[in-house]
Design a protein around this motif. Structure first.
Motif, PDB file in Angstrom:
ATOM      1  N   ILE A 245       0.834  -1.210   0.000  1.00 30.52           N
ATOM      2  CA  ILE A 245       0.000   0.000   0.000  1.00 30.52           C
ATOM      3  C   ILE A 245       0.864   1.253   0.000  1.00 30.52           C
ATOM      4  O   ILE A 245       0.627   2.209  -0.751  1.00 30.52           O
ATOM      5  N   ASN A 246       1.896   1.246   0.841  1.00 30.81           N
ATOM      6  CA  ASN A 246       2.763   2.418   0.977  1.00 30.81           C
ATOM      7  C   ASN A 246       3.464   2.743  -0.343  1.00 30.81           C
ATOM      8  O   ASN A 246       3.410   3.878  -0.831  1.00 30.81           O
ATOM      9  N   ASN A 247       4.132   1.757  -0.928  1.00 28.33           N
ATOM     10  CA  ASN A 247       4.944   2.020  -2.113  1.00 28.33           C
ATOM     11  C   ASN A 247       4.107   2.363  -3.339  1.00 28.33           C
ATOM     12  O   ASN A 247       4.442   3.281  -4.096  1.00 28.33           O
ATOM     13  N   VAL A 248       3.015   1.625  -3.555  1.00 32.14           N
ATOM     14  CA  VAL A 248       2.145   1.925  -4.699  1.00 32.14           C
ATOM     15  C   VAL A 248       1.531   3.317  -4.544  1.00 32.14           C
ATOM     16  O   VAL A 248       1.500   4.108  -5.503  1.00 32.14           O
ATOM     17  N   SER A 249       1.067   3.642  -3.352  1.00 29.72           N
ATOM     18  CA  SER A 249       0.421   4.935  -3.119  1.00 29.72           C
ATOM     19  C   SER A 249       1.391   6.093  -3.310  1.00 29.72           C
ATOM     20  O   SER A 249       1.026   7.134  -3.863  1.00 29.72           O
ATOM     21  N   VAL A 250       2.642   5.912  -2.841  1.00 31.98           N
ATOM     22  CA  VAL A 250       3.635   6.980  -3.007  1.00 31.98           C
ATOM     23  C   VAL A 250       3.946   7.220  -4.478  1.00 31.98           C
ATOM     24  O   VAL A 250       4.057   8.367  -4.926  1.00 31.98           O
ATOM     25  N   VAL A 251       4.083   6.136  -5.255  1.00 30.53           N
ATOM     26  CA  VAL A 251       4.341   6.282  -6.696  1.00 30.53           C
ATOM     27  C   VAL A 251       3.200   7.052  -7.368  1.00 30.53           C
ATOM     28  O   VAL A 251       3.435   7.991  -8.143  1.00 30.53           O
ATOM     29  N   VAL A 252       1.962   6.670  -7.076  1.00 33.80           N
ATOM     30  CA  VAL A 252       0.797   7.319  -7.694  1.00 33.80           C
ATOM     31  C   VAL A 252       0.674   8.772  -7.252  1.00 33.80           C
ATOM     32  O   VAL A 252       0.498   9.680  -8.079  1.00 33.80           O
ATOM     33  N   LEU A 253       0.776   9.018  -5.945  1.00 27.93           N
ATOM     34  CA  LEU A 253       0.595  10.374  -5.418  1.00 27.93           C
ATOM     35  C   LEU A 253       1.703  11.308  -5.884  1.00 27.93           C
ATOM     36  O   LEU A 253       1.441  12.468  -6.251  1.00 27.93           O
ATOM     37  N   THR A 254       2.945  10.822  -5.894  1.00 27.73           N
ATOM     38  CA  THR A 254       4.060  11.651  -6.343  1.00 27.73           C
ATOM     39  C   THR A 254       3.932  11.991  -7.823  1.00 27.73           C
ATOM     40  O   THR A 254       4.242  13.111  -8.249  1.00 27.73           O
ATOM     41  N   THR A 255       3.478  11.040  -8.623  1.00 27.15           N
ATOM     42  CA  THR A 255       3.256  11.301 -10.049  1.00 27.15           C
ATOM     43  C   THR A 255       2.180  12.364 -10.234  1.00 27.15           C
ATOM     44  O   THR A 255       2.309  13.252 -11.092  1.00 27.15           O
ATOM     45  N   MET A 256       1.122  12.302  -9.441  1.00 25.99           N
ATOM     46  CA  MET A 256       0.065  13.314  -9.494  1.00 25.99           C
ATOM     47  C   MET A 256       0.627  14.692  -9.149  1.00 25.99           C
ATOM     48  O   MET A 256       0.316  15.692  -9.812  1.00 25.99           O
ATOM     49  N   PHE A 257       1.469  14.765  -8.108  1.00 21.38           N
ATOM     50  CA  PHE A 257       2.101  16.035  -7.733  1.00 21.38           C
ATOM     51  C   PHE A 257       2.957  16.576  -8.878  1.00 21.38           C
ATOM     52  O   PHE A 257       2.954  17.778  -9.166  1.00 21.38           O
ATOM     53  N   ALA A 258       3.709  15.671  -9.526  1.00 17.66           N
ATOM     54  CA  ALA A 258       4.583  16.077 -10.628  1.00 17.66           C
ATOM     55  C   ALA A 258       3.781  16.672 -11.776  1.00 17.66           C
ATOM     56  O   ALA A 258       4.179  17.689 -12.378  1.00 17.66           O
ATOM     57  N   LEU A 259       2.650  16.057 -12.105  1.00 16.74           N
ATOM     58  CA  LEU A 259       1.823  16.516 -13.224  1.00 16.74           C
ATOM     59  C   LEU A 259       1.073  17.800 -12.885  1.00 16.74           C
ATOM     60  O   LEU A 259       0.975  18.723 -13.710  1.00 16.74           O
ATOM     61  N   LEU A 260       0.551  17.890 -11.671  1.00 19.22           N
ATOM     62  CA  LEU A 260      -0.305  19.022 -11.297  1.00 19.22           C
ATOM     63  C   LEU A 260       0.481  20.279 -10.935  1.00 19.22           C
ATOM     64  O   LEU A 260       0.124  21.378 -11.361  1.00 19.22           O
ATOM     65  N   PHE A 261       1.550  20.109 -10.158  1.00 22.69           N
ATOM     66  CA  PHE A 261       2.239  21.275  -9.604  1.00 22.69           C
ATOM     67  C   PHE A 261       3.519  21.655 -10.349  1.00 22.69           C
ATOM     68  O   PHE A 261       3.937  22.817 -10.312  1.00 22.69           O
ATOM     69  N   PHE A 262       4.151  20.697 -11.012  1.00 17.89           N
ATOM     70  CA  PHE A 262       5.415  20.997 -11.685  1.00 17.89           C
ATOM     71  C   PHE A 262       5.339  20.815 -13.200  1.00 17.89           C
ATOM     72  O   PHE A 262       6.338  20.975 -13.889  1.00 17.89           O
ATOM     73  N   LYS A 263       4.164  20.441 -13.681  1.00 21.56           N
ATOM     74  CA  LYS A 263       3.919  20.328 -15.120  1.00 21.56           C
ATOM     75  C   LYS A 263       4.950  19.437 -15.816  1.00 21.56           C
ATOM     76  O   LYS A 263       5.361  19.710 -16.958  1.00 21.56           O
ATOM     77  N   GLU A 264       5.394  18.385 -15.112  1.00 18.27           N
ATOM     78  CA  GLU A 264       6.334  17.462 -15.739  1.00 18.27           C
ATOM     79  C   GLU A 264       5.646  16.713 -16.874  1.00 18.27           C
ATOM     80  O   GLU A 264       4.493  16.314 -16.751  1.00 18.27           O
ATOM     81  N   LYS A 265       6.362  16.532 -17.958  1.00 22.97           N
ATOM     82  CA  LYS A 265       5.816  15.825 -19.106  1.00 22.97           C
ATOM     83  C   LYS A 265       6.359  14.401 -19.135  1.00 22.97           C
ATOM     84  O   LYS A 265       7.568  14.182 -19.094  1.00 22.97           O
TER      85      LYS A 265
END
Length: 287
Positions: A245-265
């Motif tokens: 749960i921890n590792n999968v959730s961190v991967v998903v949540l961090t990717t969301m942060f990257a897309l939403l706040f830092f506009k990573e492509k």
């Protein structure tokens, strides 16, 4: 379960803070050193047991804490560099795929079985790190783009393995904050040593934003570790389930942060890598 939720959110926040260091030109290494001073203080405040400095080296978990202290500061630095150079999603995938390392070592340390499904999961994890580090869909991944994700992968796996082994074997529930404090204290000492080397070579320049960055990093860093260890000590929850749960959730949540706040492509290879990362974690810890 509440401890696990907090751990996921705060761990994801650490990747964001490292990215912000790059944005605001904060000296990453100096901030990391200061962060351990902050985390050390929080550990002493929350400790349920009282030990003098002379008594700490006599504790059964001291050697493990010392080695972890060195690993913490070096891997934390690699995590920061990876987040800044390769992006948040790459850093989270490389860091969280490391769950396969304690699984593999568990075969030798605890005589755990390793079947076909686990082997497939481990192979997918390695492929996921490779694909998530890609900068384009057509060109192969260059070694310079793969170096820090691989170091983060190996370093994080080493930390997970030693942390779990030491916590299982030597650390009681009441000793968790003191154990963490000792790890942070050792990391701080190593950091101060390296900083002094930079100071004598006249490469050190302290700024107020570095102090602020160290505090901003230290508080969530401490709580991410404490909440994870408390989640691992929760009755009725297996460590494999918690790590999944921890590792999968961190991967998903961090990717969301990257897309939403830092506009990573992210290119197609990156998306495939993230997908394989989630699948591999599920396969490895559930098999």
């Amino acid at each position: 379960m509440i401890f696990l939720i907090f751990s996921v959110f705060i761990t994801s926040l650490l990747f964001v803070i490292f990215k912000l260091f790059d944005v605001y030109k904060v000296n990453t290494f100096q901030a990391i050193v200061l962060n351990y001073a902050v985390a050390l203080c929080f550990g002493f405040v929350h400790s349920e047991i009282s030990l003098s400095v002379a008594e700490i080296p006599q504790q059964p978990w001291f050697l493990g804490a010392t080695i972890l202290g060195f690993l913490f500061i070096t891997v934390f630095l690699v995590m920061g560099i990876t987040a800044q150079k390769n992006g948040l999603s790459v850093a989270s995938v490389a860091g969280k795929m490391s769950v396969v390392i304690p699984v593999v070592l568990g075969v030798f340390l605890y005589n755990e079985s390793i079947g076909f499904v686990k082997i497939i999961g481990i192979i997918l994890a390695l492929i996921a790190v490779y694909l998530s580090s890609a900068k384009s869909d057509t060109a192969p991944v260059e070694f310079k783009n793969l170096l820090f994700p691989l170091l983060l992968f190996l370093g994080s796996g080493s930390i997970d393995t030693l942390l779990k082994y030491t916590e299982d074997t030597y650390v009681s529930k009441g000793a968790v904050p003191m154990f963490l404090s000792t790890i942070f204290g050792c990391a701080l000492l190593f950091g101060v040593f390296f900083t002094l080397l930079q100071f004598f070579s006249k490469k050190v320049k302290l700024e107020w934003k570095t102090l602020i960055g160290g505090i901003a990093l230290g508080v969530p860093n401490y709580y991410s570790m404490e909440f994870l260890l408390k989640a691992l000590q929760t009755e009725g929850l297996e460590s494999a389930t918690i790590f999944t749960i921890n590792n999968v959730s961190v991967v998903v949540l961090t990717t969301m942060f990257a897309l939403l706040f830092f506009k990573e492509k992210l290119v197609k290879k990156n998306w495939i890598g993230i997908g394989l990362a989630i699948i591999s974690i599920l396969l490895v810890v559930s098999a």
